[in-house]
Design an enzyme around this catalytic site. Structure first.
Site, short mmCIF file in Angstrom:
data_model
loop_
_atom_site.label_atom_id
_atom_site.label_comp_id
_atom_site.label_asym_id
_atom_site.label_seq_id
_atom_site.Cartn_x
_atom_site.Cartn_y
_atom_site.Cartn_z
N GLN A 69 -36.88 -25.90 8.37
CA GLN A 69 -37.83 -25.86 7.26
C GLN A 69 -39.27 -25.74 7.74
OE1 GLN A 69 -36.51 -30.02 6.28
NE2 GLN A 69 -38.68 -30.30 5.76
N CYS A 75 -36.89 -29.89 2.48
CA CYS A 75 -35.59 -30.37 2.96
C CYS A 75 -34.53 -30.37 1.86
CB CYS A 75 -35.73 -31.76 3.56
SG CYS A 75 -36.46 -32.99 2.43
N HIS A 369 -36.18 -37.88 2.33
CA HIS A 369 -35.63 -36.73 3.05
C HIS A 369 -34.20 -36.48 2.59
CE1 HIS A 369 -35.43 -33.75 6.14
NE2 HIS A 369 -34.51 -34.38 6.86
N ASN A 391 -29.12 -31.45 9.66
CA ASN A 391 -30.52 -31.54 9.29
C ASN A 391 -31.10 -30.13 9.16
OD1 ASN A 391 -32.96 -32.70 8.66
ND2 ASN A 391 -33.24 -33.74 10.60
#
Length: 452
Positions: A69, A75, A369, A391
């Site tokens: 990102q 996110c 997040h 992630n």
């Protein structure tokens, strides 16, 4: 503080006692010598916890390359789209695939701008220095979002491959774009309130708002590119065979190549504070993006229910979007989330003792997040030992961008999971049909996934 209690004053005698107590303990001096030269996390790192954590899981979904990102708070969009990737790869019969995050970013910004201006129009009687207006004006166009906001965008605008609308400088480094559009939105808010105060009717205000939105569209298109109404789609599968679908809309692409039933998904939260009874539905006032969407819906559930739904999803081969407080007890380079990873008590002489509810109530922790659960390590009784996390910070951290989260960290710092209704206990489905309790815009559960 014009008046004070004499007992509240920090006296020189008190400070001298602190100084003597600190200097008399050699452990304090050793900690000072270390922490004044390197990060406290380097000093406090629990070697046993770090070396005892591996990236092996009893249940592991197919992997794709890690996404990035960059310097943006997208996110929630990355993780939402990453839950679609396995399905797309199977339908296209390809080894790698990525959907366009900048495409949804464009529509999210445009919808947030409209949502903000509508909020201004609905609060014309509120004082400009009141808490509500100050909250609305604080971050009208930030990058963050929630699961239901992601679903609202996909349902309205569909998705496109990343090749159709690739990244731009502003999509991966959104600060300047956000700042200039935010300045314009605050200017527009003042304009609408000024017009209303001088007697302009609603139709005049709405005509002015439409003009404003045209300017916002232009600004976004300059920064992010113009999103396609349709595009020409063809590809080669992993065996080299050529396929052509021809001209297709983003909505058609979602239906043919993703096909996830978003209406069947529900966002569970685990918020054990006394003001939010379990097994109850909540929403957040003035939080959203697509005005006509159903809005935010949270079903607050005990940690056992919350966790079991995520386990059942993974065992069924389905990735799980989740929201957490990523900055707590996180060893970023190693990709470890573990409440025992840093031994603060050995450095400071005292650790941290607040539980999950207290941290929420006193502003020490909130969801910031979003990531994706793509695996789990279960013991012989089917209980979670640790979780595999995809992630969106690139492939340099952890295991090529994947992290390990201990089950203890899950309990303490995971706040939301998006799961299918099929995995809810009997009886909870009925709760989803109830009218949600509206929480104030500044409630901790209104926090957005925005970490970068």
């Amino acid at each position: 503080m014009s008046q004070h209690n004499p007992q509240a004053v920090m006296t020189q005698e008190m400070i001298e006692q602190f100084r003597m107590s600190f200097e008399s303990d050699p452990v304090n001096r050793l900690a000072q010598d270390a922490v004044t030269r390197v990060s406290v996390h380097t000093v406090a790192l629990n070697h046993e916890a770090a070396t005892g954590t591996d990236h092996t899981f009893s249940v592991m979904l197919p992997s794709n390359e890690a996404t990035a990102q960059e310097k943006s708070g997208r996110c929630w969009l990355f993780s939402g789209l990453n839950t679609f990737r396995t399905e797309v790869m199977q339908r296209l019969d390809v080894d790698k695939f990525e959907l366009s995050q900048s495409y949804l970013m464009f529509w999210d910004k445009l919808e947030k701008a409209s949502y903000f201006l509508e909020s201004i129009l609905s609060t014309l009687s509120e004082p400009v220095d009141g808490r509500l207006l100050m909250h609305l004006l604080h971050h009208p166009l930030q990058d963050g979002g929630q699961w239901d906001m992601f679903c609202a965008l996909v349902a309205k605008y569909g998705v496109v491959p990343k090749t159709v609308m690739p990244e731009t400088e502003s999509s991966g480094n959104s600060g300047v774009m956000n700042a200039v559009i935010t300045a314009k939105l605050r200017e527009y808010a003042a304009d609408l309130r000024r017009m209303a105060a001088t007697g302009d009717e609603e139709d005049v205000l709405r005509s002015r708002k439409e003009m404003m939105m045209g300017v916002i569209f232009r600004m976004l298109a300059i920064h992010l590119g113009t999103p396609p109404v349709e595009f020409f789609w063809q590809w080669r599968d992993k065996g080299g065979a050529f396929h052509r679908d021809g001209t297709i809309t983003p909505q058609e692409f979602f239906g043919r190549y993703v096909g996830v039933d978003l209406e069947n998904k529900v966002c569970l939260i685990n918020c054990p504070t006394p003001d939010k009874p379990m097994n109850h539905l909540y929403t957040i006032g003035y939080l959203g993006n697509v005005i006509e969407a159903k809005g935010i819906r949270y079903l607050n559930t005990p940690i056992e229910v919350f966790k079991q739904a995520a386990i059942d999803m993974l065992v069924a081969g389905r990735p799980v979007w989740f929201g957490c407080d990523v900055g707590k007890f996180e060893e970023r380079d190693l990709g470890i989330l573990d409440p025992s990873i840093f031994e603060y008590d050995l450095v400071y002489g005292e650790g941290f003792m607040s539980d999950k509810a207290e941290r929420i109530l006193y502003g020490q922790s909130a969801m910031n997040h979003a990531m994706v659960l793509t695996g789990i390590d279960l013991d012989g009784d089917g209980h979670a030992r640790k979780w595999r996390v995809e992630n969106s910070w690139g492939d340099k951290l952890g295991d090529k961008g994947f992290m390990v989260m201990t089950d203890a960290w899950f309990d303490e710092y995971v706040y939301e999971v998006a799961v299918s209704r099929d995995y809810l206990p009997e009886g909870l489905a009925a709760v989803l049909r109830e009218e949600p309790t509206v929480l104030p815009p500044w409630d901790p559960m209104g926090a957005l996934a925005v970490a970068r």
